[in-house]
Design a protein around this motif. Structure first.
Motif, PDB file in Angstrom:
ATOM      1  N   ASP A   1     -10.088   5.220  -0.596  1.00  0.00           N
ATOM      2  CA  ASP A   1      -8.788   5.613  -1.134  1.00  0.00           C
ATOM      3  C   ASP A   1      -8.349   7.002  -0.705  1.00  0.00           C
ATOM      4  OD1 ASP A   1      -8.617   3.248  -2.375  1.00  0.00           O
ATOM      5  OD2 ASP A   1      -9.174   3.980  -4.364  1.00  0.00           O
TER       6      ASP A   1
ATOM      7  N   ALA B   1       2.017   2.917  -3.131  1.00  0.00           N
ATOM      8  CA  ALA B   1       1.092   3.854  -3.788  1.00  0.00           C
ATOM      9  C   ALA B   1       0.959   5.062  -2.870  1.00  0.00           C
ATOM     10  CB  ALA B   1      -0.253   3.191  -3.991  1.00  0.00           C
ATOM     11  N   ARG B   2       2.064   5.630  -2.516  1.00  0.00           N
ATOM     12  CA  ARG B   2       2.142   6.588  -1.444  1.00  0.00           C
ATOM     13  C   ARG B   2       1.366   7.870  -1.724  1.00  0.00           C
ATOM     14  NH1 ARG B   2       7.400   9.676   0.158  1.00  0.00           N
ATOM     15  NH2 ARG B   2       6.777  10.181   2.275  1.00  0.00           N
ATOM     16  N   SER B   3       0.602   8.273  -0.749  1.00  0.00           N
ATOM     17  CA  SER B   3      -0.183   9.475  -0.922  1.00  0.00           C
ATOM     18  C   SER B   3       0.677  10.708  -0.631  1.00  0.00           C
ATOM     19  CB  SER B   3      -1.375   9.388   0.020  1.00  0.00           C
ATOM     20  OG  SER B   3      -1.578  10.591   0.655  1.00  0.00           O
TER      21      SER B   3
ATOM     22  N   ARG C   1       0.827  -1.211   0.000  1.00  0.00           N
ATOM     23  CA  ARG C   1       0.000   0.000   0.000  1.00  0.00           C
ATOM     24  C   ARG C   1       0.853   1.248   0.000  1.00  0.00           C
ATOM     25  NH1 ARG C   1      -4.146  -2.169   3.484  1.00  0.00           N
ATOM     26  NH2 ARG C   1      -2.710  -1.890   5.187  1.00  0.00           N
ATOM     27  N   GLU C   2       1.945   1.197   0.764  1.00  0.00           N
ATOM     28  CA  GLU C   2       2.763   2.396   0.877  1.00  0.00           C
ATOM     29  C   GLU C   2       3.416   2.754  -0.446  1.00  0.00           C
ATOM     30  OE1 GLU C   2       6.312   2.451   2.972  1.00  0.00           O
ATOM     31  OE2 GLU C   2       6.200   4.590   3.393  1.00  0.00           O
TER      32      GLU C   2
ATOM     33  N   ASP D   1      -6.043   7.615   7.091  1.00  0.00           N
ATOM     34  CA  ASP D   1      -5.322   7.296   5.863  1.00  0.00           C
ATOM     35  C   ASP D   1      -5.371   5.802   5.618  1.00  0.00           C
ATOM     36  OD1 ASP D   1      -3.600   6.881   3.763  1.00  0.00           O
ATOM     37  OD2 ASP D   1      -2.116   8.337   4.450  1.00  0.00           O
ATOM     38  N   THR D   2      -6.323   5.403   4.805  1.00  0.00           N
ATOM     39  CA  THR D   2      -6.480   3.968   4.566  1.00  0.00           C
ATOM     40  C   THR D   2      -5.300   3.380   3.819  1.00  0.00           C
ATOM     41  OG1 THR D   2      -7.822   4.599   2.691  1.00  0.00           O
ATOM     42  CG2 THR D   2      -8.988   3.908   4.663  1.00  0.00           C
ATOM     43  N   TYR D   3      -4.592   4.195   3.032  1.00  0.00           N
ATOM     44  CA  TYR D   3      -3.384   3.694   2.367  1.00  0.00           C
ATOM     45  C   TYR D   3      -2.405   3.147   3.386  1.00  0.00           C
ATOM     46  CZ  TYR D   3      -3.993   5.706  -2.291  1.00  0.00           C
ATOM     47  OH  TYR D   3      -4.419   6.016  -3.525  1.00  0.00           O
TER      48      TYR D   3
END
Ligand SMILES: *[C@@H]1O[C@H](CO)[C@@H](O)[C@H](O)[C@H]1NC(C)=O
Ligand SMILES: *[C@@H]1O[C@H](CO)[C@@H](O)[C@H](O)[C@H]1NC(C)=O
Ligand SMILES: *[C@@H]1O[C@H](CO)[C@@H](O)[C@H](O)[C@H]1NC(C)=O
Length: 364
Positions: free
Chosen positions: A162, A113-115, A110-111, A189-191
């Motif tokens: 997301d 796809a870092r926000s 997930r990380e 932060d669900t990511y």
């Protein structure tokens, strides 16, 4: 050997999607230390109680010569008040150990796809889907910042899985080539967390959010000093917490929650950052551009002139270091009914001290 280690560590930011299964196993092994006991919080997130001297931070090559700042340990003997700590949501750790959220393989995936929502921002958002409403504090005589604190309201917000929403304090040393920042606040932060709980957050970078640093314990860096308070723990919503980040005389950046020491960013990790050129406070949100709509920020209510309408607040705002401070609000969405930031008190002597409101419902 040191070079190889360094490149391994620096490659753990931003390029995780390229990590092989073996690399991931290696990283998980580094992040998840042997533990004395472990427990789950109310939403099933696992925390491991790890020997305070065997935290992942001490594996970082830059901390080879760093000793745990035991002189700070006078502050770690007491369990935190049950209203805030892990004790209220699942458990706490025995003496001599600290709770570290267990990192799962999904977390690393997930990380990758870092926000971008953790970034310091000036007046424009250069990232699609990223928005902010903040107050920027500058020193009016050039004396740099040594820390900042505020009383921050904690909210629970509902939005698409997301998306992410943050309230944070950022102390940034805004060097032209490699901005260095230490940050604390709350995030949904669900990511990063895998759920939509409001959770306590720390963040750091030494290269303007490129390859170094991370949120919480997702890379070695932050040193935990508390048995019952840790990044990634759920915060009680509908309450206020005091958030505080301060440089100490040894060059470490200490993070406090409700005046209790949670832990610190050792000086060497943050490139010896000796002060900040600016303090930023307020909210930011991120949603993938494909969603075509922005999530709520703060309490989901936009502060507008007139009677108080329930917008989220930072109160008792204090920046440490400069003798005089100038401030201005900034946001990247012109429509004030979507997001806004509004300073409501400039005097430390009023009932809310220096205070501002921020946030909004979002929208398209
Ligand atoms: C943990 O440390 C505190 C403070 O030193 C002490 O009061 C307490 O008895 C200790 N608990 C255990 C289980 O050893
Ligand atoms: C960051 O920038 C400063 C000043 O521009 C420089 O002294 C320092 O070596 C740089 N650090 C890194 C890690 O690039
Ligand atoms: C601002 O946003 C609101 C909510 O989306 C909308 O109703 C309003 O028309 C917008 N105002 C302007 C000036 O665009």
């Amino acid at each position: 050997m040191v070079m190889i280690l360094l490149s391994f560590f620096s490659s753990t930011r931003g390029r995780r999607s390229m990590l092989s299964e073996d690399d991931m196993e290696r990283e998980l092994k580094m992040l998840n230390k042997p533990y004395v006991i472990s427990f789950k919080d109310n939403s099933g997130v696992v925390f491991d109680c790890v020997d305070i001297y065997k935290q992942p931070a001490f594996d970082h090559p830059l901390l080879k010569d760093h000793k745990l700042q035991v002189r700070l340990a006078v502050r770690i003997t007491s369990q935190p008040s049950s209203s805030t700590g892990l004790a209220s949501t699942g458990g706490s750790c025995p003496n001599g150990t600290v709770p570290i959220r267990r990192t799962l393989k999904e977390d690393l995936v997930r990380e990758s796809a870092r926000s971008p929502v953790y970034k310091q921002t000036k007046d424009t958002s250069t990232v699609d889907g990223l928005h902010f409403a903040r107050v920027l504090f500058n020193s009016n005589d050039g004396t740099p910042f040594q820390g900042a604190s505020a009383v921050v309201e904690v909210y629970q917000l509902a939005f698409p899985p997301d998306a992410a929403s943050l309230a944070q304090i950022i102390v940034v040393d805004d060097r032209p080539t490699n901005a260095t920042a230490v940050q604390t606040g709350w995030h949904i932060d669900t990511y990063l967390e895998g759920d939509s709980q409001t959770r306590f957050m720390v963040f750091w970078t030494v290269d303007n959010y490129q390859e170094t640093g991370c949120a919480n314990m997702l890379c070695p860096g932050f040193v935990l000093m508390n048995q019952g308070l840790t990044p990634g723990m759920a915060l009680p919503t509908g309450t206020t917490v005091t958030m505080d980040i301060e440089r100490d005389e040894s060059g470490n950046w200490l993070v406090f929650l409700n005046t209790e020491l949670v832990g610190y960013f050792p000086g060497p990790i943050v490139n010896g950052m000796s002060s900040g050129t600016q303090v930023q406070m307020g909210g930011s949100v991120y949603s993938p551009p494909s969603l075509n709509t922005s999530p709520p920020m703060g309490s989901g209510v936009s502060p507008l002139p007139g009677p108080y309408n329930g917008a989220a607040k930072f109160t008792q705002v204090s920046c440490h270091g400069p003798k005089g401070i100038t401030y201005r609000t900034t946001k990247d969405v012109a429509n004030s009914t979507i997001y806004n930031a509004m300073v409501t008190s400039t005097s430390p002597d009023g009932p809310e001290g220096v205070a501002f409101q921020y946030g909004g419902p979002g929208g398209s």
